[in-house]
Design a protein around this motif. Structure first.
Motif, PDB file in Angstrom:
ATOM      1  N   GLY A  23     -15.992 -11.011 -13.286  1.00 11.45           N
ATOM      2  CA  GLY A  23     -16.025 -11.853 -11.971  1.00 11.45           C
ATOM      3  C   GLY A  23     -14.973 -12.905 -12.161  1.00 11.45           C
ATOM      4  N   PRO A  24     -14.848 -14.008 -11.340  1.00 11.24           N
ATOM      5  CA  PRO A  24     -13.656 -14.875 -11.312  1.00 11.24           C
ATOM      6  C   PRO A  24     -13.874 -15.671 -12.648  1.00 11.24           C
ATOM      7  CG  PRO A  24     -15.309 -15.574  -9.594  1.00 11.24           C
ATOM      8  CD  PRO A  24     -15.718 -13.826  -9.984  1.00 11.24           C
ATOM      9  N   LEU A  25     -12.865 -16.437 -12.867  1.00 10.76           N
ATOM     10  CA  LEU A  25     -12.926 -17.182 -14.137  1.00 10.76           C
ATOM     11  C   LEU A  25     -12.133 -18.489 -13.528  1.00 10.76           C
ATOM     12  CD1 LEU A  25     -13.257 -17.996 -17.308  1.00 10.76           C
ATOM     13  CD2 LEU A  25     -11.099 -16.650 -17.545  1.00 10.76           C
ATOM     14  N   ILE A  26     -12.736 -19.655 -13.846  1.00  7.14           N
ATOM     15  CA  ILE A  26     -12.226 -20.876 -13.419  1.00  7.14           C
ATOM     16  C   ILE A  26     -11.856 -21.841 -14.779  1.00  7.14           C
ATOM     17  CG2 ILE A  26     -14.576 -22.061 -13.158  1.00  7.14           C
ATOM     18  CD1 ILE A  26     -13.106 -23.510 -10.723  1.00  7.14           C
ATOM     19  N   PHE A  27     -10.969 -22.317 -14.776  1.00  8.40           N
ATOM     20  CA  PHE A  27     -10.184 -23.331 -15.611  1.00  8.40           C
ATOM     21  C   PHE A  27     -10.471 -24.681 -15.111  1.00  8.40           C
ATOM     22  CE2 PHE A  27      -8.450 -19.502 -17.196  1.00  8.40           C
ATOM     23  CZ  PHE A  27      -8.462 -19.576 -18.619  1.00  8.40           C
ATOM     24  N   LEU A  28     -11.044 -25.596 -15.828  1.00 10.01           N
ATOM     25  CA  LEU A  28     -11.641 -26.960 -15.679  1.00 10.01           C
ATOM     26  C   LEU A  28     -10.709 -27.845 -16.447  1.00 10.01           C
ATOM     27  CD1 LEU A  28     -15.301 -26.589 -15.311  1.00 10.01           C
ATOM     28  CD2 LEU A  28     -13.564 -26.339 -13.449  1.00 10.01           C
ATOM     29  N   PHE A  29     -10.132 -28.696 -15.992  1.00 12.62           N
ATOM     30  CA  PHE A  29      -9.024 -29.837 -16.542  1.00 12.62           C
ATOM     31  C   PHE A  29      -9.634 -31.069 -16.191  1.00 12.62           C
ATOM     32  CE2 PHE A  29      -6.745 -26.014 -15.832  1.00 12.62           C
ATOM     33  CZ  PHE A  29      -6.277 -25.419 -17.170  1.00 12.62           C
ATOM     34  N   HIS A  30      -9.908 -31.992 -17.083  1.00 11.89           N
ATOM     35  CA  HIS A  30     -10.806 -33.122 -16.652  1.00 11.89           C
ATOM     36  C   HIS A  30      -9.747 -34.323 -16.678  1.00 11.89           C
ATOM     37  CE1 HIS A  30      -9.767 -34.566 -20.787  1.00 11.89           C
ATOM     38  NE2 HIS A  30     -10.124 -33.599 -21.411  1.00 11.89           N
ATOM     39  N   GLY A  31     -10.188 -35.425 -16.041  1.00 13.97           N
ATOM     40  CA  GLY A  31      -9.541 -36.648 -15.903  1.00 13.97           C
ATOM     41  C   GLY A  31      -9.572 -37.228 -17.269  1.00 13.97           C
ATOM     42  N   THR A  32      -8.341 -38.445 -17.230  1.00 11.44           N
ATOM     43  CA  THR A  32      -8.205 -39.176 -18.490  1.00 11.44           C
ATOM     44  C   THR A  32      -9.421 -39.914 -18.732  1.00 11.44           C
ATOM     45  OG1 THR A  32      -5.928 -39.873 -17.955  1.00 11.44           O
ATOM     46  CG2 THR A  32      -7.050 -41.365 -19.462  1.00 11.44           C
ATOM     47  N   GLY A  33      -9.791 -39.576 -20.005  1.00 13.95           N
ATOM     48  CA  GLY A  33     -11.196 -40.292 -20.808  1.00 13.95           C
ATOM     49  C   GLY A  33     -12.321 -39.469 -20.577  1.00 13.95           C
ATOM     50  N   GLY A  34     -11.989 -38.246 -19.828  1.00 16.56           N
ATOM     51  CA  GLY A  34     -12.935 -37.228 -19.724  1.00 16.56           C
ATOM     52  C   GLY A  34     -13.156 -36.378 -21.089  1.00 16.56           C
ATOM     53  N   ASN A  35     -13.880 -35.288 -20.906  1.00 13.29           N
ATOM     54  CA  ASN A  35     -14.043 -34.326 -21.983  1.00 13.29           C
ATOM     55  C   ASN A  35     -14.145 -32.918 -21.384  1.00 13.29           C
ATOM     56  OD1 ASN A  35     -16.883 -34.025 -21.484  1.00 13.29           O
ATOM     57  ND2 ASN A  35     -17.178 -35.792 -22.686  1.00 13.29           N
ATOM     58  N   GLU A  36     -14.341 -32.078 -22.452  1.00 11.03           N
ATOM     59  CA  GLU A  36     -14.564 -30.689 -21.901  1.00 11.03           C
ATOM     60  C   GLU A  36     -15.851 -30.418 -20.952  1.00 11.03           C
ATOM     61  OE1 GLU A  36     -16.000 -30.997 -26.255  1.00 11.03           O
ATOM     62  OE2 GLU A  36     -14.607 -31.870 -25.006  1.00 11.03           O
ATOM     63  N   ASN A  37     -16.675 -31.321 -20.954  1.00 10.66           N
ATOM     64  CA  ASN A  37     -18.045 -31.197 -20.261  1.00 10.66           C
ATOM     65  C   ASN A  37     -18.092 -31.791 -19.010  1.00 10.66           C
ATOM     66  OD1 ASN A  37     -19.433 -29.454 -22.186  1.00 10.66           O
ATOM     67  ND2 ASN A  37     -19.488 -31.670 -23.537  1.00 10.66           N
ATOM     68  N   GLN A  38     -17.081 -32.610 -18.693  1.00 12.14           N
ATOM     69  CA  GLN A  38     -17.170 -33.304 -17.659  1.00 12.14           C
ATOM     70  C   GLN A  38     -17.255 -32.533 -16.223  1.00 12.14           C
ATOM     71  OE1 GLN A  38     -13.165 -35.396 -16.275  1.00 12.14           O
ATOM     72  NE2 GLN A  38     -14.464 -37.375 -15.838  1.00 12.14           N
ATOM     73  N   LEU A  39     -16.473 -31.779 -16.076  1.00 18.23           N
ATOM     74  CA  LEU A  39     -16.516 -30.838 -14.873  1.00 18.23           C
ATOM     75  C   LEU A  39     -17.393 -29.520 -14.625  1.00 18.23           C
ATOM     76  CD1 LEU A  39     -12.822 -31.030 -13.879  1.00 18.23           C
ATOM     77  CD2 LEU A  39     -14.427 -32.515 -13.244  1.00 18.23           C
ATOM     78  N   LEU A  40     -18.141 -29.392 -15.745  1.00 12.25           N
ATOM     79  CA  LEU A  40     -18.980 -28.101 -15.785  1.00 12.25           C
ATOM     80  C   LEU A  40     -19.944 -28.364 -14.599  1.00 12.25           C
ATOM     81  CD1 LEU A  40     -19.649 -27.687 -19.649  1.00 12.25           C
ATOM     82  CD2 LEU A  40     -17.880 -26.462 -18.129  1.00 12.25           C
ATOM     83  N   GLY A  41     -20.708 -29.430 -14.541  1.00  9.49           N
ATOM     84  CA  GLY A  41     -21.580 -29.329 -13.344  1.00  9.49           C
ATOM     85  C   GLY A  41     -21.034 -29.128 -11.864  1.00  9.49           C
ATOM     86  N   LEU A  42     -20.016 -29.859 -11.674  1.00  9.45           N
ATOM     87  CA  LEU A  42     -19.237 -29.669 -10.509  1.00  9.45           C
ATOM     88  C   LEU A  42     -18.919 -28.116 -10.425  1.00  9.45           C
ATOM     89  CD1 LEU A  42     -17.779 -30.729  -7.879  1.00  9.45           C
ATOM     90  CD2 LEU A  42     -15.838 -31.172  -9.182  1.00  9.45           C
ATOM     91  N   ALA A  43     -18.542 -27.592 -11.363  1.00 11.72           N
ATOM     92  CA  ALA A  43     -18.075 -26.082 -11.221  1.00 11.72           C
ATOM     93  C   ALA A  43     -19.098 -25.213 -10.862  1.00 11.72           C
ATOM     94  CB  ALA A  43     -17.547 -25.613 -12.585  1.00 11.72           C
ATOM     95  N   LEU A  44     -20.381 -25.409 -11.327  1.00  9.64           N
ATOM     96  CA  LEU A  44     -21.376 -24.758 -10.964  1.00  9.64           C
ATOM     97  C   LEU A  44     -22.018 -24.998  -9.837  1.00  9.64           C
ATOM     98  CD1 LEU A  44     -23.477 -24.843 -14.514  1.00  9.64           C
ATOM     99  CD2 LEU A  44     -22.304 -22.663 -13.510  1.00  9.64           C
ATOM    100  N   GLU A  45     -22.059 -26.104  -9.342  1.00 10.69           N
ATOM    101  CA  GLU A  45     -22.118 -26.467  -7.854  1.00 10.69           C
ATOM    102  C   GLU A  45     -21.502 -26.038  -6.936  1.00 10.69           C
ATOM    103  OE1 GLU A  45     -22.279 -30.577  -5.012  1.00 10.69           O
ATOM    104  OE2 GLU A  45     -22.128 -30.780  -7.295  1.00 10.69           O
TER     105      GLU A  45
END
Length: 205
Positions: free
Chosen positions: A17-39
């Motif tokens: 299926g599709p693969l999305i790469f997530l790039f956080h903002g300054t001071g974030g981390n590799e988990n910052q945008l996971l919830g948004l991606a799943l939403e």
């Protein structure tokens, strides 16, 4: 480039299926945008790297010398490294499409990847980017779809530079959508809804 060039979090999603790469903002981390991606795309496969530059302890994807003043040599080197990381994961996963989503500093490294390697992503969501230089797109962005979201009163990403970025991407052939809100550098519900609509259209063909 190795799949392990960065510390990252992966969501398995649906093979092929599709693969999305997530790039956080300054001071974030590799988990910052996971919830948004799943939403935005429930069940999507995702790769979310952590920026490997520390700015007084805050993780970023490239160096800067002041707010809005980038170390361009470092940006070029980090862009090349990230492109290799993305390619390694794409080659391993063989997804149906490759999508990028970044917020703030993450949107900036994603934009730099798009300039350097236009074929790397099929679609991208740039949330509150700041590109304070003249973009040099190394190729054609035809059939690439890009959503840019921004605040009209963003003190970090001035609206004029956001509009200029959209103009450059369109001139290179991309299909660009702009979504504004009347606030600043914060993420608001209307841009999340715009991203949801955009990604639904991208992944449903």
């Amino acid at each position: 480039m190795s799949k392990d060039a960065y510390t990252y979090t992966a969501l398995p999603g649906t093979p092929g299926g599709p693969l999305i790469f997530l790039f956080h903002g300054t001071g974030g981390n590799e988990n910052q945008l996971l919830g948004l991606a799943l939403e935005l795309l429930p069940g999507v496969a995702a790769i979310s790297p952590r920026g490997d530059v520390s700015e007084q302890g805050a993780a970023r994807f490239f160096r800067r010398t002041a707010e809005g003043v980038y170390d361009m040599d470092d940006l070029a080197a980090r862009t090349k490294k990230m492109a290799g990381f993305v390619r390694a994961h794409v080659e391993a996963a063989k997804p149906s499409s490759v999508i990028g989503l970044g917020f703030s500093n993450g949107a900036n490294i994603l934009a730099s990847l798009i300039f350097a390697e236009p074929a790397l992503f099929d679609a991208a969501v740039l949330m509150h980017p700041l590109i304070p230089f003249e973009p040099d797109v190394k190729g054609d962005l035809a059939e690439r779809r890009i959503l840019i979201t921004a605040g009209r009163n963003d003190p970090i990403g001035p609206s004029a530079l956001t509009t200029r970025l959209a103009t450059h991407l369109r001139a290179s052939g991309a299909e660009v959508t702009l979504e504004w809100h009347d606030g600043g550098h914060e993420m608001r519900q209307n841009e999340i809804e715009a991203a949801r609509r955009f990604l639904a259209a991208v992944t449903n063909g």
